[in-house]
Design a protein around this motif. Sequence first.
Motif, PDB file in Angstrom:
ATOM      1  N   GLN A   1      32.067  -3.355   9.814  1.00  0.00           N
ATOM      2  CA  GLN A   1      32.970  -3.436  10.708  1.00  0.00           C
ATOM      3  C   GLN A   1      32.108  -3.576  12.350  1.00  0.00           C
ATOM      4  O   GLN A   1      31.004  -2.792  12.243  1.00  0.00           O
ATOM      5  N   VAL A   2      32.737  -4.281  13.101  1.00  0.00           N
ATOM      6  CA  VAL A   2      32.013  -4.562  14.321  1.00  0.00           C
ATOM      7  C   VAL A   2      32.919  -4.050  15.510  1.00  0.00           C
ATOM      8  O   VAL A   2      34.002  -4.354  15.520  1.00  0.00           O
ATOM      9  N   ARG A   3      32.408  -3.372  16.418  1.00  0.00           N
ATOM     10  CA  ARG A   3      33.182  -3.009  17.705  1.00  0.00           C
ATOM     11  C   ARG A   3      32.491  -3.326  18.849  1.00  0.00           C
ATOM     12  O   ARG A   3      31.357  -3.469  19.089  1.00  0.00           O
ATOM     13  N   SER A  25      28.712  -3.065  18.689  1.00  0.00           N
ATOM     14  CA  SER A  25      27.882  -2.175  17.548  1.00  0.00           C
ATOM     15  C   SER A  25      28.559  -2.404  16.212  1.00  0.00           C
ATOM     16  O   SER A  25      29.499  -3.119  16.263  1.00  0.00           O
ATOM     17  N   GLY A  26      27.651  -1.822  15.126  1.00  0.00           N
ATOM     18  CA  GLY A  26      28.393  -2.044  13.754  1.00  0.00           C
ATOM     19  C   GLY A  26      27.469  -3.162  12.965  1.00  0.00           C
ATOM     20  O   GLY A  26      26.291  -3.440  13.458  1.00  0.00           O
ATOM     21  N   ASN A  27      28.065  -3.660  12.137  1.00  0.00           N
ATOM     22  CA  ASN A  27      27.335  -4.328  11.249  1.00  0.00           C
ATOM     23  C   ASN A  27      27.261  -6.029  11.664  1.00  0.00           C
ATOM     24  O   ASN A  27      27.899  -6.800  11.008  1.00  0.00           O
ATOM     25  N   SER A 104      32.466 -15.655  11.590  1.00  0.00           N
ATOM     26  CA  SER A 104      32.797 -14.488  12.064  1.00  0.00           C
ATOM     27  C   SER A 104      32.858 -14.043  13.423  1.00  0.00           C
ATOM     28  O   SER A 104      31.676 -14.455  14.298  1.00  0.00           O
ATOM     29  N   TYR A 106      34.350 -11.616  16.899  1.00  0.00           N
ATOM     30  CA  TYR A 106      34.969 -10.551  17.079  1.00  0.00           C
ATOM     31  C   TYR A 106      35.152 -10.627  18.632  1.00  0.00           C
ATOM     32  O   TYR A 106      34.869 -10.906  19.374  1.00  0.00           O
ATOM     33  N   GLN A 109      38.969  -5.214  23.317  1.00  0.00           N
ATOM     34  CA  GLN A 109      40.234  -4.977  23.721  1.00  0.00           C
ATOM     35  C   GLN A 109      40.835  -5.371  24.805  1.00  0.00           C
ATOM     36  O   GLN A 109      42.145  -5.464  25.172  1.00  0.00           O
TER      37      GLN A 109
END
Length: 117
Positions: A1-3, A25-27, A104, A106, A109
């Motif tokens: 999960q990437v944020r 942050s995240g993978n 991939s 991301y 918001q």
Amino acid sequence: QVRLVESGGGLVQAGGSLRLSCSASGNIFRPIDMGWYRQAPGKQRELVAIITSGGSSNYADSVKGRFTISRDNAKRTVVLQMNSLKSEDTAVYYCNVHETGTSSSYWGQGTQVTVSS
């Protein structure tokens, strides 16, 4: 999960400046290109600026000379410094991270930027 967490939007008068920041942050396992897009009401999302994993940057013609994108690889942060803002810069700004060599991608918001004339 990437944020992706964005900050720095707001209301500013024309000619003013704002600084947007986005932290990832995240993978994330591969080098990442980082960028900013924006979407104004009734319009499609468009690229504002991008900075590659190698440090090369590109800008939309409409923001060249006014906006600067930079990144901190250790912190996985991308910053968009926006100067000489115009009313037509008003939009929701989205941070994007793309893992190179993959599909991939991301999104943050979104953060509202409003420039009053």
